[in-house]
Design an enzyme around this catalytic site. Structure first.
Site, PDB file in Angstrom:
ATOM      1  N   GLY A 260       0.868  -1.172   0.000  1.00 20.76           N
ATOM      2  CA  GLY A 260       0.000   0.000   0.000  1.00 20.76           C
ATOM      3  C   GLY A 260       0.902   1.217   0.000  1.00 20.76           C
ATOM      4  O   GLY A 260       1.964   1.209  -0.626  1.00 20.76           O
TER       5      GLY A 260
ATOM      6  N   SER B 218       3.121   3.391   2.515  1.00 23.36           N
ATOM      7  CA  SER B 218       3.639   3.240   3.883  1.00 23.36           C
ATOM      8  C   SER B 218       3.297   4.420   4.798  1.00 23.36           C
ATOM      9  O   SER B 218       2.962   4.224   5.966  1.00 23.36           O
ATOM     10  CB  SER B 218       5.148   3.005   3.863  1.00 23.36           C
ATOM     11  OG  SER B 218       5.819   4.089   3.234  1.00 23.36           O
TER      12      SER B 218
ATOM     13  N   CYS C 273       6.414  -5.194   0.548  1.00 25.51           N
ATOM     14  CA  CYS C 273       6.419  -3.889  -0.108  1.00 25.51           C
ATOM     15  C   CYS C 273       6.342  -2.773   0.945  1.00 25.51           C
ATOM     16  O   CYS C 273       7.294  -2.575   1.689  1.00 25.51           O
ATOM     17  CB  CYS C 273       5.317  -3.799  -1.162  1.00 25.51           C
ATOM     18  SG  CYS C 273       5.570  -2.438  -2.333  1.00 25.51           S
TER      19      CYS C 273
ATOM     20  N   ARG D 128      12.485   3.930  -0.480  1.00 22.76           N
ATOM     21  CA  ARG D 128      11.111   3.824  -0.984  1.00 22.76           C
ATOM     22  C   ARG D 128      11.072   4.005  -2.503  1.00 22.76           C
ATOM     23  O   ARG D 128      11.862   4.744  -3.062  1.00 22.76           O
ATOM     24  CB  ARG D 128      10.231   4.892  -0.331  1.00 22.76           C
ATOM     25  CG  ARG D 128      10.172   4.810   1.171  1.00 22.76           C
ATOM     26  CD  ARG D 128       9.488   6.019   1.792  1.00 22.76           C
ATOM     27  NE  ARG D 128       8.058   5.941   1.560  1.00 22.76           N
ATOM     28  CZ  ARG D 128       7.308   6.956   1.183  1.00 22.76           C
ATOM     29  NH1 ARG D 128       7.844   8.143   0.976  1.00 22.76           N
ATOM     30  NH2 ARG D 128       6.029   6.805   0.998  1.00 22.76           N
TER      31      ARG D 128
ATOM     32  N   ILE E 212       5.710  -3.581  -7.517  1.00 21.93           N
ATOM     33  CA  ILE E 212       4.856  -2.430  -7.805  1.00 21.93           C
ATOM     34  C   ILE E 212       5.326  -1.268  -6.923  1.00 21.93           C
ATOM     35  O   ILE E 212       5.164  -1.322  -5.704  1.00 21.93           O
ATOM     36  CB  ILE E 212       3.364  -2.730  -7.520  1.00 21.93           C
ATOM     37  CG1 ILE E 212       2.889  -3.949  -8.318  1.00 21.93           C
ATOM     38  CG2 ILE E 212       2.500  -1.501  -7.829  1.00 21.93           C
ATOM     39  CD1 ILE E 212       1.523  -4.470  -7.912  1.00 21.93           C
ATOM     40  N   ARG E 213       5.919  -0.239  -7.520  1.00 21.01           N
ATOM     41  CA  ARG E 213       6.473   0.888  -6.752  1.00 21.01           C
ATOM     42  C   ARG E 213       7.261   0.374  -5.546  1.00 21.01           C
ATOM     43  O   ARG E 213       7.093   0.831  -4.418  1.00 21.01           O
ATOM     44  CB  ARG E 213       5.351   1.831  -6.294  1.00 21.01           C
ATOM     45  CG  ARG E 213       4.800   2.686  -7.410  1.00 21.01           C
ATOM     46  CD  ARG E 213       3.594   3.534  -7.013  1.00 21.01           C
ATOM     47  NE  ARG E 213       3.728   4.141  -5.705  1.00 21.01           N
ATOM     48  CZ  ARG E 213       2.755   4.173  -4.789  1.00 21.01           C
ATOM     49  NH1 ARG E 213       1.599   3.624  -5.037  1.00 21.01           N
ATOM     50  NH2 ARG E 213       2.946   4.773  -3.626  1.00 21.01           N
TER      51      ARG E 213
ATOM     52  N   HIS F 117       5.428  -8.379  -3.952  1.00 20.45           N
ATOM     53  CA  HIS F 117       4.095  -8.782  -3.496  1.00 20.45           C
ATOM     54  C   HIS F 117       3.892 -10.293  -3.686  1.00 20.45           C
ATOM     55  O   HIS F 117       3.390 -10.724  -4.718  1.00 20.45           O
ATOM     56  CB  HIS F 117       3.018  -8.038  -4.297  1.00 20.45           C
ATOM     57  CG  HIS F 117       2.931  -6.584  -3.994  1.00 20.45           C
ATOM     58  ND1 HIS F 117       2.080  -6.071  -3.040  1.00 20.45           N
ATOM     59  CD2 HIS F 117       3.601  -5.523  -4.499  1.00 20.45           C
ATOM     60  CE1 HIS F 117       2.215  -4.765  -2.975  1.00 20.45           C
ATOM     61  NE2 HIS F 117       3.140  -4.400  -3.857  1.00 20.45           N
TER      62      HIS F 117
ATOM     63  N   GLU G 130       1.696 -12.115  -2.474  1.00 14.87           N
ATOM     64  CA  GLU G 130       0.268 -12.455  -2.475  1.00 14.87           C
ATOM     65  C   GLU G 130      -0.368 -12.321  -3.859  1.00 14.87           C
ATOM     66  O   GLU G 130      -1.510 -12.738  -4.061  1.00 14.87           O
ATOM     67  CB  GLU G 130      -0.473 -11.565  -1.460  1.00 14.87           C
ATOM     68  CG  GLU G 130      -0.754 -10.144  -1.889  1.00 14.87           C
ATOM     69  CD  GLU G 130       0.447  -9.193  -1.824  1.00 14.87           C
ATOM     70  OE1 GLU G 130       0.249  -7.988  -2.063  1.00 14.87           O
ATOM     71  OE2 GLU G 130       1.583  -9.638  -1.548  1.00 14.87           O
TER      72      GLU G 130
END
Length: 196
Positions: free
Chosen positions: A47, A49, A79, A106, A135-136, A171, A173
């Site tokens: 998400g 942070s 992440c 980050r 992702i980022r 990620h 998941e």
């Protein structure tokens, strides 16, 4: 074995599903302090942070989760969850849980549109390459003593473990491969044996 998934932001349902497939007997979502009762381990999903950290403070979850981590309860940050765990964040004075002796950077792999997948060799995971979704994503710039580097990608540390703390830049998941969640559940089993 009861595992909690911090449910303030991110791919919560996907983590729940992966943990259940990996063999967790009970998986609960954590939104309030009372949801932490009786947990054997906690997953901190991705998400944003800063937003998650702010919400953890708002819902009085930051200190109790920090205390659980200090007590030896296994925590798995993915992440943004890795950033929450970190003791130091590059270019930033404030930290969140400040538990894992790492310096993280980050968004070090670029913006949302630069998201990608890669096959990684992760120490402790048998069965060949592990497909990972970035992702980022952050990465770990430095590790302290007692931190085991589990994986590097393009010379950047993207997975590490320090005792009861597990962190990943990617990620796990978001794929059907549950080996990393299974690895975390094994950490939880080990910690329960020690606690007895």
């Amino acid at each position: 074995m009861k595992i909690g998934v911090l449910a303030l932001q991110g791919a919560v349902a996907e983590h729940v599903k992966s943990l259940e497939k990996a063999g967790a007997e009970e998986v609960v979502t954590v939104k309030r302090r009372r949801d932490l009762e009786g947990l054997d381990g906690i997953v901190l999903p991705g998400g944003e942070s800063t937003t998650i950290g702010k919400l953890m403070r708002e819902y009085d979850l930051l200190e109790p989760i920090r205390e659980m981590g200090q007590r030896g309860v296994p925590l798995f940050g993915t992440c943004a969850g890795l950033i929450l765990l970190a003791r130091r964040i590059h270019g930033q004075e404030d930290v969140h849980l400040g538990l894992m002796d790492v310096l993280v950077d980050r968004n070090s792999f670029g913006r949302q549109r630069e998201s990608f997948e890669a096959d990684l060799e992760i120490q402790g995971l048998e069965g060949g390459p592990y497909r990972s979704v970035f992702i980022r994503a952050p990465h770990i710039m430095e590790v302290g003593t007692g931190v085991d580097v589990l994986c590097k990608f393009q010379d950047r540390i993207v997975a590490a473990r320090q005792g009861n703390l597990l962190g990943a830049s990617f990620h796990p998941e978001l794929t059907d491969d549950i080996r990393f969640h299974r690895y975390f559940l094994e950490m939880v089993r080990e910690s329960r044996c020690i606690a007895k």
